[in-house]
Every structure is written in structure tokens, then in C-alpha cells.
Scaffold this motif. Structure first.
Motif, PDB file in Angstrom:
ATOM      1  N   THR A  86       2.116   9.843  -8.800  1.00 38.96           N
ATOM      2  CA  THR A  86       0.779   9.293  -8.735  1.00 38.96           C
ATOM      3  C   THR A  86      -0.227  10.333  -8.259  1.00 38.96           C
ATOM      4  O   THR A  86       0.114  11.299  -7.592  1.00 38.96           O
ATOM      5  CB  THR A  86       0.746   8.099  -7.768  1.00 38.96           C
ATOM      6  N   GLY A  89       7.212   7.208  -0.445  1.00 35.99           N
ATOM      7  CA  GLY A  89       6.327   6.779  -1.520  1.00 35.99           C
ATOM      8  C   GLY A  89       6.677   7.326  -2.886  1.00 35.99           C
ATOM      9  O   GLY A  89       5.892   7.195  -3.827  1.00 35.99           O
ATOM     10  N   ARG A 133      -1.719  12.345  -4.006  1.00 33.31           N
ATOM     11  CA  ARG A 133      -0.663  12.401  -2.987  1.00 33.31           C
ATOM     12  C   ARG A 133      -0.837  13.648  -2.141  1.00 33.31           C
ATOM     13  O   ARG A 133      -1.114  14.688  -2.649  1.00 33.31           O
ATOM     14  CB  ARG A 133       0.705  12.449  -3.671  1.00 33.31           C
ATOM     15  N   TYR A 173       0.320  -0.991  -4.906  1.00 31.18           N
ATOM     16  CA  TYR A 173       1.279  -1.408  -5.927  1.00 31.18           C
ATOM     17  C   TYR A 173       1.365  -2.926  -5.931  1.00 31.18           C
ATOM     18  O   TYR A 173       1.475  -3.550  -4.871  1.00 31.18           O
ATOM     19  CB  TYR A 173       2.665  -0.835  -5.640  1.00 31.18           C
ATOM     20  N   LEU A 196      -0.426  -0.125 -10.483  1.00 34.38           N
ATOM     21  CA  LEU A 196      -0.984   0.669  -9.391  1.00 34.38           C
ATOM     22  C   LEU A 196      -2.498   0.650  -9.492  1.00 34.38           C
ATOM     23  O   LEU A 196      -3.061   0.897 -10.567  1.00 34.38           O
ATOM     24  CB  LEU A 196      -0.451   2.104  -9.455  1.00 34.38           C
ATOM     25  N   LEU A 213       9.356  -0.133  -1.675  1.00 34.92           N
ATOM     26  CA  LEU A 213       8.838   1.214  -1.876  1.00 34.92           C
ATOM     27  C   LEU A 213       9.482   2.124  -0.843  1.00 34.92           C
ATOM     28  O   LEU A 213       9.567   1.774   0.336  1.00 34.92           O
ATOM     29  CB  LEU A 213       7.319   1.203  -1.712  1.00 34.92           C
ATOM     30  N   TRP A 227       0.853  -1.189   0.000  1.00 36.76           N
ATOM     31  CA  TRP A 227       0.000   0.000   0.000  1.00 36.76           C
ATOM     32  C   TRP A 227       0.889   1.239   0.000  1.00 36.76           C
ATOM     33  O   TRP A 227       1.930   1.277   0.663  1.00 36.76           O
ATOM     34  CB  TRP A 227      -0.887   0.025   1.231  1.00 36.76           C
ATOM     35  N   ASP A 228       0.466   2.262  -0.705  1.00 39.86           N
ATOM     36  CA  ASP A 228       1.180   3.532  -0.686  1.00 39.86           C
ATOM     37  C   ASP A 228       1.119   4.118   0.729  1.00 39.86           C
ATOM     38  O   ASP A 228       0.084   4.033   1.389  1.00 39.86           O
ATOM     39  CB  ASP A 228       0.526   4.494  -1.685  1.00 39.86           C
TER      40      ASP A 228
END
Length: 414
Positions: free
Chosen positions: A411, A392, A414, A354, A364, A388, A346-347
Motif C-alpha cells: 500500500t 501491516g 507506508r 481496511y 482499502l 491484520l 486501521w493500518d
């Protein structure tokens, strides 16, 4: 289920001991852990012409695949001479990467330009586990033969080594220079680095396949090949909770993640289920069934908790990413891949997932609705591991194609 408690209550209420909030500095953690002084201390005939032809064919095929794959990587690290199995980004500043491969070597290198910082040699077998200490001062590399080495990055020198049985996983403590490793004979070793003081967590006769230190820094959760999960007190080396039998998995535990609030772990297994477990009570809060309609082998290869919402994710060998709503214990969405999911993360800043796959592509997904967001390619063979960065912004993958690749992430949300 205990009378008066629902799965939703168990998932949303904090523990009575209020272990969700903690603040420890490295010296406190080392004192709490109290490391002791225990001694730790089918064959085919092939003629030369056929082999040469095969090698030429493989090289031509590799070149053709490379030409056909769009490469989104900002940096490519190519110093390994065989498949690259493991990767970790320095958690302190995020400027270094350590990788380990089938060439019996580890490498520490710059995430910015791919330049080598040092080679970690002297191993006897494939380097399958690597990692940086919490402050980036040390890097550890471990091979299949059971040889563990610790390197001081600043001096580019080996400062400690140890040999045990075949190693399954390696993890640094998040707050102290303490290293843990699980082995094929079921033992877990814990060492203070670089002194080498150690203690062991005795197994019960089967492989300790996966392990994670809980966020409180005081407990360790280990999954075993017989499907059992154990929570250990790191100070006393005693088992405080055991989840086994009908509550445990029916077969090998292969992946694990800890919830950031210190209250839960999630485990995935070759029995194609994932379980969410309360780490204080040992109670199984949820069992997610991840079966596929496709024929063939399947297992839950990856799992993880979302930090922003009450969501969890599982990824399977047959390529299914499932996003689960934890309070209701139902699937929110399914995302199908063309090949098996090897890892998922997870981000850290948004509910995005991801996934790294056997087709060599990182994808993603939006965990809120299951929508595809983006993808990054460049590898010409299976991705075997990825990491990661803490912020991030950077992702590093390693592959069967003998390379590691750095992808700069941009991405939404954010």
C-alpha cells in the motif's frame, strides 16, 4: 457536560493519573491481576432425488462463481469443511494463523504457505472464537457450547480446557499468559494458563457480548446486550465505571476498540450509534449517529481509532464506512460499500482503513479524504472475520465459502 470542559478538551487532555504511559513485563502483570483459586472448575420434507439435485446445482453454482472471481490471495487454506468464523494472526512473529469454523474444528497453519501445523479438535459445536497468546506459545479455541481449549503450539498438544456457558468472545492478555472470555449469561471468566487459576467478573443478567483489555493491562471494558458498558479492575474484579441508561446504548453493544493511549474506548451498537468514552471518568465524550437513508436492518458492526491522527471510523450493516473527526465530532467522509461492513481495521503505520464485507471483498480507504485506494478479492461468499498482521504487511480473511485467504499488502504511504 461539566462546566469549563469542552469535548475537545476531554479528547485531547491526558488523565490526571497519567495512565497513558506504562511499562509492564509479563510477571508484573500476572502479579497485578492476582488470579485466585476459585473453582471454575420449521422442518421440511425433502426426497433424496431433490436433495441430490440441489447439491449438484450448488456445486455447479459454486464452480461458476469461483471462475468469475479474481483471486488476489497469495495463500488459500481449505482444510475447513464448513464456514470459517474466526481468525487470528500470531502477534509475536506473524508466521502462524489460527482459524475456527462451523465444522467444530480449529486449525493452526503457516501464513507463508498454508501448510497445517496442527488441528484443534474435540469441540462440541462451531468454533467461533480463536486467538494466540502474546508470545505465540499458546493458541486458544472456543466453541458455542462453552468449551474452551488451549494448545501449546511447540508440542502440538492440548494443555488446558474448561467448560462454561455459551461463549461470546475470547481475548488473551497482551503481556501475560492470561485468557479472558465473555459468556451469554453475562459472566466474564479470567484464567491463568496453563495452571487454570481463575476468577469471574459477575454479570448483571444479560449477555456480555464484547470485551477488550485496555492497553494498561489492568482494566477490562465489557459491552452488554442491554446497551450498558462497564469498566472493570482486573485485580479486584470490581466495576470501576458503568455507562448505562441515557448515557449508554439503547440496545446491544456489538463492537469495541481501545485507543492506544489508554484514555478512551469506542463502542458500536444495534441502535446504530457509536460512543467514545473516557475510561477514567466514564464520561461519554461523543455519540456518533450512523443512520442510513436506506430501509432495512442496520447496526454499527465495526469501529476503530486511528493511531496517527485524531480520527475514528465506523462500519455499518448497510455498508457505510464513516470517518469521524474526533475533536469536532463531525463526519469527515462517507464511503459506501455494495454490501455490509463486517470488520474494519486501521493500518498500524498509516491513516488507512481496511474494510471486510459481506460481498467477499476487502477494500482499502484513505482515512484523510475518504478516497478508495485498493481492493482484494478471491472469496465466493461473505467474509466473516479478518485479521491484520502487526507490521501491516499481511491480511488474512475467513469466509462462508469454507476457506481462509492470505493477502500480501503493498500500500502507499507506508
Amino acid at each position: 457536560m461539566e462546566e469549563g470542559n469542552s469535548p475537545v478538551d476531554d479528547l485531547t487532555n491526558s488523565d490526571e493519573n497519567n495512565e497513558n504511559e506504562f511499562s509492564l513485563d509479563p510477571d508484573d502483570v500476572v502479579e497485578v491481576i492476582e488470579l485466585g483459586d476459585e473453582d471454575g472448575d420449521i422442518s421440511h420434507d425433502v426426497n433424496d432425488m431433490d436433495l441430490q439435485d440441489d447439491e449438484e446445482y450448488d456445486e455447479e453454482s459454486e464452480a461458476m462463481r469461483s471462475d468469475q472471481v479474481k483471486d488476489d490471495a497469495s495463500v488459500v487454506f481449505s482444510r475447513h469443511s464448513d464456514a470459517v468464523f474466526s481468525v487470528n494472526i500470531d502477534p509475536h512473529e506473524g508466521k502462524m494463523v489460527v482459524t475456527g469454523g462451523q465444522d467444530d474444528k480449529g486449525h493452526i497453519w503457516s501464513v507463508t504457505n498454508g501448510e497445517s501445523i496442527m488441528e484443534c479438535g474435540g469441540h462440541k459445536d462451531s468454533v467461533t472464537s480463536v486467538g494466540f497468546s502474546f508470545n505465540g506459545m499458546y493458541a486458544a479455541t472456543a466453541d458455542l457450547s462453552g468449551l474452551v481449549k488451549v494448545w501449546k503450539v511447540e508440542t502440538k498438544s492440548q494443555v488446558w480446557s474448561f467448560e462454561c456457558s455459551d461463549i461470546e468472545w475470547l481475548q488473551w492478555h497482551p503481556l501475560a499468559p492470561v485468557l479472558l472470555s465473555g459468556t451469554v449469561d453475562g459472566e466474564v471468566w479470567m484464567w491463568k494458563i496453563p495452571d487454570g487459576d481463575c476468577k469471574t467478573f459477575q454479570g448483571h443478567g444479560c449477555t456480555a457480548g464484547v470485551g477488550r483489555i485496555l492497553p494498561d493491562g489492568k482494566r477490562l471494558c465489557v459491552g452488554y446486550d442491554d446497551g450498558a458498558i462497564m469498566v472493570w479492575d482486573m485485580k479486584t474484579a470490581d466495576v470501576v465505571k458503568t455507562i448505562s441508561g441515557r448515557d449508554g446504548h439503547r440496545s446491544t453493544v456489538v463492537c469495541m476498540d481501545c485507543h492506544h493511549d489508554n484514555s478512551m474506548v469506542m463502542t458500536g451498537s444495534t441502535d446504530v450509534t457509536a460512543k467514545v468514552i473516557n475510561t477514567s471518568t466514564g464520561k461519554v465524550l461523543s455519540t456518533f449517529k450512523c443512520e442510513s437513508v436506506k430501509e432495512g436492518d442496520n447496526s454499527v458492526e465495526a469501529c476503530g481509532f486511528c493511531k496517527q491522527q485524531m480520527l475514528a471510523a465506523t462500519g455499518t450493516l448497510q455498508g457505510t464506512l464513516s470517518v469521524w473527526d474526533m475533536p469536532t465530532q463531525i463526519i469527515r467522509s462517507k464511503c459506501q460499500h455494495e454490501a455490509g461492513v463486517v470488520r474494519l481495521k486501521w493500518d498500524p503505520t498509516a491513516p488507512l482503513i481496511y474494510t471486510a464485507c459481506l460481498d467477499g471483498v476487502v477494500r482499502l480507504w484513505d482515512g484523510r479524504n475518504g478516497q478508495f485506494v485498493n481492493q482484494w478479492s478471491g472469496h465466493t461468499d461473505s467474509i466473516l472475520d479478518f485479521d491484520l498482521s502487526k507490521d501491516g504487511e499481511t491480511l488474512v480473511t475467513v469466509s462462508d465459502d469454507k476457506t481462509a485467504r492470505v493477502f500480501s499488502l503493498h500500500t502507499p504511504d507506508r
